[in-house]
Design a protein around this motif. Structure first.
Motif, mmCIF file in Angstrom:
data_model
loop_
_atom_site.group_PDB
_atom_site.id
_atom_site.type_symbol
_atom_site.label_atom_id
_atom_site.label_comp_id
_atom_site.label_asym_id
_atom_site.label_seq_id
_atom_site.Cartn_x
_atom_site.Cartn_y
_atom_site.Cartn_z
ATOM 1 N N MET A 60 -26.509 37.446 30.424
ATOM 2 C CA MET A 60 -26.225 36.370 29.495
ATOM 3 C C MET A 60 -27.466 36.020 28.660
ATOM 4 S SD MET A 60 -23.657 34.940 28.486
ATOM 5 C CE MET A 60 -22.168 34.864 29.376
ATOM 6 N N ILE A 90 -22.238 44.749 27.348
ATOM 7 C CA ILE A 90 -20.795 44.484 27.305
ATOM 8 C C ILE A 90 -20.103 45.164 28.481
ATOM 9 C CG2 ILE A 90 -18.698 44.955 25.974
ATOM 10 C CD1 ILE A 90 -20.507 44.411 23.473
ATOM 11 N N ARG A 93 -20.695 43.021 31.461
ATOM 12 C CA ARG A 93 -19.878 41.799 31.481
ATOM 13 C C ARG A 93 -18.412 42.112 31.728
ATOM 14 N NH1 ARG A 93 -22.828 40.345 26.252
ATOM 15 N NH2 ARG A 93 -24.884 39.759 27.018
ATOM 16 N N PHE A 100 -18.393 28.866 34.147
ATOM 17 C CA PHE A 100 -19.528 28.069 33.703
ATOM 18 C C PHE A 100 -19.498 26.657 34.268
ATOM 19 C CE2 PHE A 100 -18.939 31.534 30.882
ATOM 20 C CZ PHE A 100 -20.198 31.912 30.485
ATOM 21 N N ASN A 104 -14.877 25.886 29.805
ATOM 22 C CA ASN A 104 -14.935 26.252 28.384
ATOM 23 C C ASN A 104 -13.737 27.094 27.968
ATOM 24 O OD1 ASN A 104 -15.678 28.466 29.845
ATOM 25 N ND2 ASN A 104 -17.484 28.980 28.654
ATOM 26 N N PHE A 106 -10.898 28.648 25.700
ATOM 27 C CA PHE A 106 -10.906 28.950 24.269
ATOM 28 C C PHE A 106 -9.860 28.096 23.568
ATOM 29 C CE2 PHE A 106 -12.060 33.333 26.000
ATOM 30 C CZ PHE A 106 -13.412 33.036 25.977
ATOM 31 N N VAL A 120 -9.171 41.969 24.986
ATOM 32 C CA VAL A 120 -10.461 42.528 24.599
ATOM 33 C C VAL A 120 -10.601 43.950 25.148
ATOM 34 C CG1 VAL A 120 -12.929 42.345 25.128
ATOM 35 C CG2 VAL A 120 -11.694 40.363 24.269
ATOM 36 N N ARG A 169 -8.910 33.230 33.985
ATOM 37 C CA ARG A 169 -9.304 34.080 32.859
ATOM 38 C C ARG A 169 -10.175 35.232 33.354
ATOM 39 N NH1 ARG A 169 -12.244 30.711 28.312
ATOM 40 N NH2 ARG A 169 -14.067 30.976 29.640
ATOM 41 N N GLU B 194 -20.583 31.756 24.974
ATOM 42 C CA GLU B 194 -20.973 32.340 26.259
ATOM 43 C C GLU B 194 -19.737 32.748 27.038
ATOM 44 O OE1 GLU B 194 -23.615 29.863 28.459
ATOM 45 O OE2 GLU B 194 -25.329 30.347 27.177
ATOM 46 N N GLY B 195 -18.693 31.907 26.967
ATOM 47 C CA GLY B 195 -17.445 32.249 27.632
ATOM 48 C C GLY B 195 -16.894 33.556 27.100
ATOM 49 N N ALA B 196 -16.908 33.703 25.785
ATOM 50 C CA ALA B 196 -16.360 34.914 25.165
ATOM 51 C C ALA B 196 -17.204 36.139 25.518
ATOM 52 C CB ALA B 196 -16.289 34.738 23.659
ATOM 53 N N TYR B 197 -18.519 36.020 25.396
ATOM 54 C CA TYR B 197 -19.382 37.150 25.747
ATOM 55 C C TYR B 197 -19.247 37.469 27.233
ATOM 56 C CZ TYR B 197 -21.727 37.118 21.230
ATOM 57 O OH TYR B 197 -21.996 37.221 19.895
ATOM 58 N N GLY B 198 -19.133 36.421 28.034
ATOM 59 C CA GLY B 198 -19.002 36.607 29.473
ATOM 60 C C GLY B 198 -17.761 37.406 29.848
ATOM 61 N N MET B 199 -16.735 37.372 28.982
ATOM 62 C CA MET B 199 -15.525 38.153 29.237
ATOM 63 C C MET B 199 -15.674 39.594 28.763
ATOM 64 S SD MET B 199 -13.451 36.065 30.685
ATOM 65 C CE MET B 199 -12.065 37.167 30.684
ATOM 66 N N GLY B 200 -16.837 39.938 28.248
ATOM 67 C CA GLY B 200 -17.050 41.308 27.779
ATOM 68 C C GLY B 200 -16.712 41.508 26.316
ATOM 69 N N SER B 201 -16.702 40.422 25.519
ATOM 70 C CA SER B 201 -16.411 40.571 24.098
ATOM 71 C C SER B 201 -17.606 41.152 23.358
ATOM 72 C CB SER B 201 -16.124 39.216 23.451
ATOM 73 O OG SER B 201 -15.295 38.445 24.242
ATOM 74 N N THR B 202 -17.297 41.853 22.279
ATOM 75 C CA THR B 202 -18.356 42.243 21.353
ATOM 76 C C THR B 202 -18.634 41.037 20.457
ATOM 77 O OG1 THR B 202 -16.752 42.973 19.734
ATOM 78 C CG2 THR B 202 -17.514 44.611 21.310
ATOM 79 N N GLN B 205 -15.592 40.525 18.213
ATOM 80 C CA GLN B 205 -14.474 39.878 18.899
ATOM 81 C C GLN B 205 -14.753 38.407 19.125
ATOM 82 O OE1 GLN B 205 -14.559 42.593 22.165
ATOM 83 N NE2 GLN B 205 -12.735 43.705 21.499
ATOM 84 N N THR B 206 -15.996 38.105 19.494
ATOM 85 C CA THR B 206 -16.354 36.703 19.706
ATOM 86 C C THR B 206 -16.168 35.912 18.418
ATOM 87 O OG1 THR B 206 -17.969 37.392 21.344
ATOM 88 C CG2 THR B 206 -18.193 35.166 20.482
#
Lengths: 260, 309
Positions: A60, A90, A93, A100, A104, A106, A120, A169, B194-202, B205-206
């Motif tokens: 991160m 990526i 992750r 977190f 958070n 979406f 994704v 999620r 951070e949530g989006a990146y944490g899911m493996g997004s580019t 995509q984020t």
């Protein structure tokens, strides 16, 4: 270390891991195993580096300029050093999920929040999505509360539900390792109890590394505990041993409330 | 004796309070006056537009104004149909928005989600510079650079065209859209990213799946402001789109917009009080109603899509 059952499979471990925020040496030669299908808790006073360590496990820190890793964080079974320059963060992750401090979700529907990780990853089949989303929501003990309103915005849920949604999620994508960064610090006691219950259920299914401010929480949910102070792991062991018979004076002082 | 002393002290304090209250009131009055200036100006403009328009509609039936397909106030046999001007305005605005909305959004997404701090520091002043160029300069740029370039591709393109004016107007609007969109995107809390990146997004995509949806109300407001600017924009279209009202929505034709007509008449030698002169107030009122409509729309959208974090 001697008290841990050495024959247990190690999901991930750090080897002489150092981390720098610019010139600030935040983590100092950390050597820590994360045992597979068990819960490992990181405890310690504010600023000890426990969140920094946790956030290194899914890189991160890459999102912010000036951060630097040194050493290794190895992810098994493939023995990959996730800090290696050739490893795509990526990819890391995709394998390591994270929940977190503050929920958070979406700005999407409940359904789309859980579908996010699958989308994704390129999943398009509606029936596969439906199945995995139901599984994930059940896994996060949220299905019964939201099954009739999957298309409503996730932000309409309560804080505790939002946090369980964030867990769902992650679960939807079957992470190998799940990181929790003080997941209950923004929640009320009942929601906290729900999340703790959930962590207890999940520990047979996924490897968990959890940061917590709350020592009782660490004692309740974890098998292994690492006490950190000033960027170092002071003591690591089976949770009961660490709490009942700490080997180091610093650990005992912190656990008994004399310090921290 | 003791109570006398107390009274004096209290009254002293009251006297100070009175002084302070007077000063507070004075400051409040000045501030209120400043706010009043803007309100009174708006009221004044609306009053002038409406009252002069009423004079105009004494002579021209309202139905003709809305349905007549010719706008020839200066001819011996005048027609007062707003449609040709309206179509010119809409066509040039559409061309501009087709350029400005995608470009502005992409620039904003780049600056907010992709660019390093250093790149951002270099690019942003250039964008601000672009936004600071007087529109008359854009107008001449359209006429003398863009039109000849377009003619190299479409030889049939006339010297004045809505296409050329619209394209350049789009470029002129880009800084407004990109800067407001970027502000909206950067206001999205880091925890969501951070949530989006944490899911493996580019990054892409984020930006597309999380940040823009989270910033939607701000992004749409930016678009609405861009539309309002395009509709009201005057000099570029006056210079590059031609001055002939034209009942068409074909961008390769020359045409006049509402704003360009107002410039033409206001700077011309029509006697004050003539119907031709009054027609600019009716045109101005139409223009104002259009932008008002978009502002209200923007307000509604902002409320509808506002995300609470």
């Amino acid at each position: 270390m001697s008290t841990t059952e050495q024959n247990l499979p190690v999901k991930a471990f750090t080897r002489d891991f150092n981390f720098y925020y610019g010139s600030f040496h935040a983590l100092k030669s950390i050597n820590l195993p994360v045992i597979e299908k068990h819960v490992t808790a990181l405890i310690g006073p504010s600023g000890c580096g426990k969140s920094t360590l946790l956030r290194s496990f899914n890189r991160m820190h890459d999102l912010y300029p000036g951060n630097r890793y040194q050493g290794e964080i190895v992810l098994n079974p493939d023995n990959t050093n996730i800090l290696d320059a050739r490893v795509d963060p990526i990819e890391v992750r995709m394998r390591v999920g994270m929940v977190f401090q503050k929920p958070n979700p979406f700005p999407k529907s409940i359904y789309e929040n859980v579908a996010y990780g699958l989308r994704v990853r390129g999943e398009k089949s509606r029936s596969t999505l439906d199945d995995k989303i139901e599984d994930a929501l059940r896994g996060a003990s949220l299905w019964n509360e939201v099954k009739d309103r999957l298309n409503q915005p996730a932000t309409a849920l309560s804080g505790g539900q939002q946090q369980r949604l964030c867990i769902a999620r992650c679960l939807a994508t079957d992470p190998e390792l799940l990181l929790f960064d003080e997941p209950t610090s923004a929640l009320d006691p009942i929601a906290t109890a729900n999340i703790e219950e959930l962590v207890t259920q999940l520990r047979d299914r996924v490897t968990i590394l959890i940061v917590t401010h709350n020592m009782q929480q660490a004692a309740r949910v974890s098998h292994y505990t690492a006490y950190m102070y000033l960027g170092e792991v002071v003591e690591y062991g089976i949770t009961d041993e660490v709490f009942l018979r700490p080997k180091k004076k610093e650990t005992e002082d912190y656990i008994t409330g004399r310090f921290g | 004796m003791n109570s006398m002393q107390t009274t004096t002290v209290v009254s002293d304090r009251l006297a100070r309070n009175v002084q302070r209250n007077i000063r507070e009131r004075a400051i409040e009055t000045i501030l209120f006056g400043a706010a009043l200036v803007s309100v009174l100006t708006t009221v004044g403009i609306v009053w002038v537009l409406v009252s002069e328009s009423l004079n105009f509609f004494d002579h021209v039936p309202f139905g003709d104004f809305l349905t007549d397909t010719m706008w020839t106030p200066l001819f011996s046999e005048p027609h007062y149909g707003i449609l040709p001007l309206l179509m010119g305005t809409i066509t040039t605005s559409l061309v501009a928005l087709v350029v400005a909305i995608p470009l502005g959004t992409v620039i904003a997404a780049y600056l907010s989600e992709f660019a390093s701090a250093r790149v951002r520091e270099i690019v942003k002043p250039f964008l601000e510079l672009l936004g600071g160029i007087p529109t008359i300069v854009y107008g001449y740029f359209a006429l003398t650079v863009v039109t000849p370039l377009l003619q190299a591709i479409y030889p049939d393109l006339p010297g004045f065209s809505m296409l050329s004016a619209g394209l350049v107007m789009g470029i002129a609007i880009v800084p407004y859209i990109s800067s407001l969109t970027e502000d909206a995107m950067r206001a999205v809390p880091m925890s969501l990213r951070e949530g989006a990146y944490g899911m493996g997004s580019t990054r892409f995509q984020t930006a597309i799946r999380v940040v823009i949806p989270a910033a939607l109300s701000g992004v749409l407001s930016a678009y609405i402001l861009g539309i309002s600017r395009a509709v009201g924009e005057t000099m570029i279209v006056a210079v590059a789109a031609g001055m002939q009202p034209n009942f068409t929505m074909d961008p390769t034709e020359p045409a006049q917009t509402i704003s360009a007509y107002i410039v033409q008449v206001a700077l011309g030698d029509l006697p004050h009080g003539s119907i031709g002169y009054q027609s600019i107030f009716a045109a101005g009122l139409s223009l104002m109603l259009m932008t008002l409509l978009f502002n209200i729309l923007g307000h509604v959208i902002r409320r509808r899509y506002r995300e609470a974090y």
